[in-house]
Write a protein that holds these residues in place. Sequence first.
Motif, PDB file in Angstrom:
ATOM      1  N   TRP A  57       0.878  -1.187   0.000  1.00 51.92           N
ATOM      2  CA  TRP A  57       0.000   0.000   0.000  1.00 51.92           C
ATOM      3  C   TRP A  57       0.904   1.222   0.000  1.00 51.92           C
ATOM      4  O   TRP A  57       1.646   1.464   0.962  1.00 51.92           O
ATOM      5  N   ASN A  58       0.882   1.983  -1.081  1.00 51.61           N
ATOM      6  CA  ASN A  58       1.729   3.169  -1.225  1.00 51.61           C
ATOM      7  C   ASN A  58       0.857   4.415  -1.323  1.00 51.61           C
ATOM      8  O   ASN A  58      -0.175   4.397  -2.007  1.00 51.61           O
ATOM      9  N   ILE A  59       1.270   5.458  -0.663  1.00 50.89           N
ATOM     10  CA  ILE A  59       0.502   6.706  -0.709  1.00 50.89           C
ATOM     11  C   ILE A  59       1.440   7.864  -1.047  1.00 50.89           C
ATOM     12  O   ILE A  59       2.568   7.940  -0.555  1.00 50.89           O
ATOM     13  N   GLU A  60       0.959   8.744  -1.892  1.00 52.11           N
ATOM     14  CA  GLU A  60       1.700   9.956  -2.269  1.00 52.11           C
ATOM     15  C   GLU A  60       0.711  11.115  -2.271  1.00 52.11           C
ATOM     16  O   GLU A  60      -0.388  11.002  -2.820  1.00 52.11           O
ATOM     17  N   TYR A  61       1.092  12.206  -1.617  1.00 48.57           N
ATOM     18  CA  TYR A  61       0.191  13.357  -1.607  1.00 48.57           C
ATOM     19  C   TYR A  61       0.988  14.656  -1.712  1.00 48.57           C
ATOM     20  O   TYR A  61       2.075  14.792  -1.150  1.00 48.57           O
ATOM     21  N   LYS A  97      -1.604  -6.815  -4.432  1.00 47.48           N
ATOM     22  CA  LYS A  97      -0.788  -7.950  -4.057  1.00 47.48           C
ATOM     23  C   LYS A  97       0.663  -7.694  -4.443  1.00 47.48           C
ATOM     24  O   LYS A  97       0.945  -7.163  -5.526  1.00 47.48           O
ATOM     25  N   THR A  98       1.577  -8.029  -3.572  1.00 46.59           N
ATOM     26  CA  THR A  98       3.001  -7.848  -3.840  1.00 46.59           C
ATOM     27  C   THR A  98       3.397  -8.564  -5.137  1.00 46.59           C
ATOM     28  O   THR A  98       3.004  -9.706  -5.367  1.00 46.59           O
ATOM     29  N   GLY A  99       4.142  -7.858  -5.969  1.00 47.27           N
ATOM     30  CA  GLY A  99       4.570  -8.431  -7.240  1.00 47.27           C
ATOM     31  C   GLY A  99       3.699  -8.021  -8.412  1.00 47.27           C
ATOM     32  O   GLY A  99       4.023  -8.324  -9.564  1.00 47.27           O
ATOM     33  N   THR A 100       2.594  -7.330  -8.123  1.00 45.05           N
ATOM     34  CA  THR A 100       1.712  -6.843  -9.191  1.00 45.05           C
ATOM     35  C   THR A 100       1.789  -5.320  -9.251  1.00 45.05           C
ATOM     36  O   THR A 100       2.342  -4.675  -8.355  1.00 45.05           O
ATOM     37  N   GLN A 101       1.224  -4.744 -10.319  1.00 40.42           N
ATOM     38  CA  GLN A 101       1.187  -3.291 -10.439  1.00 40.42           C
ATOM     39  C   GLN A 101       0.181  -2.683  -9.476  1.00 40.42           C
ATOM     40  O   GLN A 101       0.301  -1.511  -9.103  1.00 40.42           O
TER      41      GLN A 101
END
Length: 286
Positions: free
Chosen positions: A16-20, A31-35
Motif C-alpha cells: 500500500w503506497n501513498i503519495e500526496y 498484491k506484492t509483485g503486481t502493479q
Amino acid sequence: MKRNFINQNGVSDKFWNIEYWGKTQKIVFGKTGTQGRETIKEFEDEVECTKESEKLIGQKIKKGYTEILENDKIPQKTELSETEKADIYFWEAIEKSNKYKKAHWSEYDIDEHLENLTVYLSRFGKERLILFEKTLQEKLSELYTAEIAELSIILESDFKTENGNYIFDGYLSDDGFIYFRCWLLLKGKEFFQDIKQDIQAFVSGKYSFNIGDCWAEGLLYVSDEAYSENHDNEDESEIRDTVDELYPENHYDSMNRNMNREPKNGVDLQKMYPKLVKEIGELRST
C-alpha cells in the motif's frame, strides 16, 4: 510526500503506497509483485489532504502494515504450509464473526456468534471449509486433556462445601465435554493459548464469560451449514464426511482418545487450582 507500506502478516502479502502533494492524494495498492490498483482523490485544500492522508497511514499501521523505504526491496514472503494457513483461517473466522469480543459477557450470545460464523464461512469454497473443519477437529483434540476436563468439572459439575472446601463430584459426560470444548474455542485464539497453558487464566481478569451457558454444540455443524448455503449438501454432512475420509486420525470423537492423565475431582481441585475454585465456587454459590 510519498510513503510505502507492506503487510506480510499471516496469509497477507500486499503493498500500500501513498503519495500526496498540494490538494492531490494518490494511492497504489495490491498484491506484492503486481502493479496494483491506483486511486486519485482531490481535496478542498492542502491541509485537508495532508490530514486525511496521515489518518489513512495511521489506520494501515494499526492493521499491521510496516513502512519500507522507497528504494528498499520488498522481502520475499515465506510460503506458509497448509497447516499454518488453516490455523490462520480458523481463528480469523472465529474472531471476525464475534461482534462482542471485547464486550461484557451479558452482551454475548452463542447462537448469534454461530449464525455470524456460518454466514462468514458461506463466502468460501469447499476447500476452505474443509480446512476449517479439519482445524476445528484438531483444536478439539488439543483440548482433550485432564486440565480442560477439570475446568469443565469446576464450571459445571455438582459440588458441596465442607469446612470451607469445595468438593466436586467429577461427573463428565462425553458429549457434554465436546460441547464444552466447542464453547472454549469460540473465545478465540488468545484465550485458547492461555487456557492450554493454565486453566486458571479463566479468572485472570482478561476475559468475560457467562458460566451458566458453557456449551456450543452448534460449532460442530457450522462448516456444513455454511456449505449448504450455496451447494447441495448430501446428508448435510459433506464437509465433515470429507474430513473424516482425508484425516481420520484427527477426529475429536474417536474411541481411541487418551488423556494425558486421569482428571482429578473432589477436594483435590481446590488444592490444584485455589484461585479458580475460590472465584468460581463463590460465583456458583450465589
